[in-house]
Scaffold this active site. Sequence first.
Site, mmCIF file in Angstrom:
data_model
loop_
_atom_site.group_PDB
_atom_site.id
_atom_site.type_symbol
_atom_site.label_atom_id
_atom_site.label_comp_id
_atom_site.label_asym_id
_atom_site.label_seq_id
_atom_site.Cartn_x
_atom_site.Cartn_y
_atom_site.Cartn_z
ATOM 1 N N SER A 143 0.862 -1.184 0.000
ATOM 2 C CA SER A 143 0.000 0.000 0.000
ATOM 3 C C SER A 143 0.896 1.230 0.000
ATOM 4 O O SER A 143 1.978 1.220 0.597
ATOM 5 C CB SER A 143 -0.887 0.021 1.243
ATOM 6 O OG SER A 143 -1.526 1.286 1.368
ATOM 7 N N TYR A 157 -1.442 -0.249 10.277
ATOM 8 C CA TYR A 157 -1.617 -0.801 8.919
ATOM 9 C C TYR A 157 -0.452 -0.361 8.023
ATOM 10 O O TYR A 157 0.137 -1.172 7.301
ATOM 11 C CB TYR A 157 -2.950 -0.312 8.350
ATOM 12 C CG TYR A 157 -3.149 -0.579 6.873
ATOM 13 C CD1 TYR A 157 -3.563 -1.836 6.425
ATOM 14 C CD2 TYR A 157 -2.956 0.423 5.920
ATOM 15 C CE1 TYR A 157 -3.768 -2.081 5.071
ATOM 16 C CE2 TYR A 157 -3.148 0.187 4.563
ATOM 17 C CZ TYR A 157 -3.557 -1.064 4.147
ATOM 18 O OH TYR A 157 -3.754 -1.309 2.804
HETATM 19 P P1 NAP Z 1 -11.352 -6.019 0.342
HETATM 20 O O1 NAP Z 1 -12.280 -5.664 -0.765
HETATM 21 O O2 NAP Z 1 -11.731 -5.755 1.753
HETATM 22 O O3 NAP Z 1 -10.931 -7.553 0.173
HETATM 23 C C1 NAP Z 1 -10.043 -8.129 1.083
HETATM 24 C C2 NAP Z 1 -9.888 -9.600 0.756
HETATM 25 O O4 NAP Z 1 -8.974 -10.179 1.700
HETATM 26 C C3 NAP Z 1 -11.189 -10.367 0.870
HETATM 27 O O5 NAP Z 1 -11.264 -11.292 -0.195
HETATM 28 C C4 NAP Z 1 -11.059 -11.111 2.203
HETATM 29 O O6 NAP Z 1 -11.734 -12.345 2.228
HETATM 30 C C5 NAP Z 1 -9.564 -11.345 2.254
HETATM 31 N N1 NAP Z 1 -9.068 -11.534 3.624
HETATM 32 C C6 NAP Z 1 -9.131 -10.685 4.667
HETATM 33 N N2 NAP Z 1 -8.574 -11.229 5.770
HETATM 34 C C7 NAP Z 1 -8.139 -12.463 5.408
HETATM 35 C C8 NAP Z 1 -7.495 -13.516 6.082
HETATM 36 N N3 NAP Z 1 -7.175 -13.446 7.389
HETATM 37 N N4 NAP Z 1 -7.212 -14.638 5.385
HETATM 38 C C9 NAP Z 1 -7.528 -14.746 4.081
HETATM 39 N N5 NAP Z 1 -8.140 -13.786 3.367
HETATM 40 C C10 NAP Z 1 -8.452 -12.661 4.040
HETATM 41 O O7 NAP Z 1 -9.940 -5.277 0.143
HETATM 42 P P2 NAP Z 1 -9.178 -4.687 -1.135
HETATM 43 O O8 NAP Z 1 -9.335 -3.220 -1.098
HETATM 44 O O9 NAP Z 1 -9.513 -5.446 -2.362
HETATM 45 O O10 NAP Z 1 -7.689 -4.981 -0.669
HETATM 46 C C11 NAP Z 1 -6.861 -5.951 -1.273
HETATM 47 C C12 NAP Z 1 -5.417 -5.605 -0.893
HETATM 48 O O11 NAP Z 1 -5.114 -4.306 -1.392
HETATM 49 C C13 NAP Z 1 -5.168 -5.555 0.611
HETATM 50 O O12 NAP Z 1 -3.918 -6.130 0.895
HETATM 51 C C14 NAP Z 1 -5.135 -4.062 0.924
HETATM 52 O O13 NAP Z 1 -4.347 -3.763 2.055
HETATM 53 C C15 NAP Z 1 -4.532 -3.536 -0.364
HETATM 54 N N6 NAP Z 1 -4.809 -2.111 -0.589
HETATM 55 C C16 NAP Z 1 -6.068 -1.676 -0.813
HETATM 56 C C17 NAP Z 1 -6.276 -0.304 -1.004
HETATM 57 C C18 NAP Z 1 -7.655 0.267 -1.268
HETATM 58 O O14 NAP Z 1 -7.805 1.503 -1.224
HETATM 59 N N7 NAP Z 1 -8.667 -0.551 -1.532
HETATM 60 C C19 NAP Z 1 -5.210 0.579 -0.973
HETATM 61 C C20 NAP Z 1 -3.932 0.082 -0.741
HETATM 62 C C21 NAP Z 1 -3.738 -1.272 -0.561
HETATM 63 P P3 NAP Z 1 -13.344 -12.390 2.563
HETATM 64 O O15 NAP Z 1 -14.010 -11.700 1.432
HETATM 65 O O16 NAP Z 1 -13.741 -13.807 2.610
HETATM 66 O O17 NAP Z 1 -13.489 -11.684 3.871
#
Ligand code: NAP
Length: 248
Positions: A143, A157
């Site tokens: 991130s 985080y």
């Molecule tokens: P999201 O929509 O909340 O999806 C998160 C995913 O991670 C879900 O599929 C969830 O599974 C899974 N997950 C959470 N805890 C877990 C665990 N303990 N074991 C296995 N799977 C787990 O998030 P996203 O925005 O797509 O984020 C994806 C990645 O991008 C993350 O690493 C996040 O830190 C990074 N990121 C996101 C942003 C942003 O603005 N969105 C910015 C920077 C970085 P379930 O659906 O089954 O709960």
Amino acid sequence: MARAMLITGGTRGIGASLSRLAVEQGYQLCLTYRSNKDEALRHVDQLRNSGAVVKLIQLDVRDKEAVEQAFKAAGDQFGQIDVLVNNAGIVAPSGRMDTFSASRIENIFATNVFGSIYCSQCAVKQMSSRYGGKGGVIVNVSSIASKLGSPGEYVDYAASKGAVDSLTIGLAKEVADENIRVNAVRPGIIYTDIHRDSGDINRPDKLSHAIPMKRPGQPEEVARSILWLASDDASYVTGAILDVSGGR
Ligand code: NAP
């Protein structure tokens, strides 16, 4: 034979977008979800209806033994995983760091850092020429918070993603001559449901003004960068951390 990509947290948000685009590029998929089973099944049905080969595994990446079992199951189906995307990650409600509980901090590190390390260990054992593997690629989803520090929001985080950056640099060097490339993307503010967990689902639009490009990103924009790093077009790229953040 089609390459196999394992995406942790591959059924929602950035992981779901990535899986759709990866299928278009001919990948076979192993997707993991943690708790949102209905959404995971719906997503996988859609992919399979378009002809994709998809294995779905329930996995909590905090559990090292469960990670090992998931990689064994994926290996049994696909021979070996060619691309691992360490995408599963969590945030927690925004606040000052001096108010955060131990359980919150441990949960963030267990998911974002330990989970990525456990999955990378298994991937290296399948991919590395040292163990008879045919090589592969690991892409970590870090991130831009690792660079900005997220003061007043979630410094814990941000620190966990700093660890993911270090993991990327160190592991890349460790396995560079074993036919494995390791890289990371650092997304900025992307439209996904993760912001609900920070306490404000409208966070992306509210923070548009702080982004040089003046707009949040779409999950597909992150997914395409991951696919490039995974592809042979990036054959001499390892240990790289690519900001996908609209200039933030
Ligand atoms: P999201 O929509 O909340 O999806 C998160 C995913 O991670 C879900 O599929 C969830 O599974 C899974 N997950 C959470 N805890 C877990 C665990 N303990 N074991 C296995 N799977 C787990 O998030 P996203 O925005 O797509 O984020 C994806 C990645 O991008 C993350 O690493 C996040 O830190 C990074 N990121 C996101 C942003 C942003 O603005 N969105 C910015 C920077 C970085 P379930 O659906 O089954 O709960």
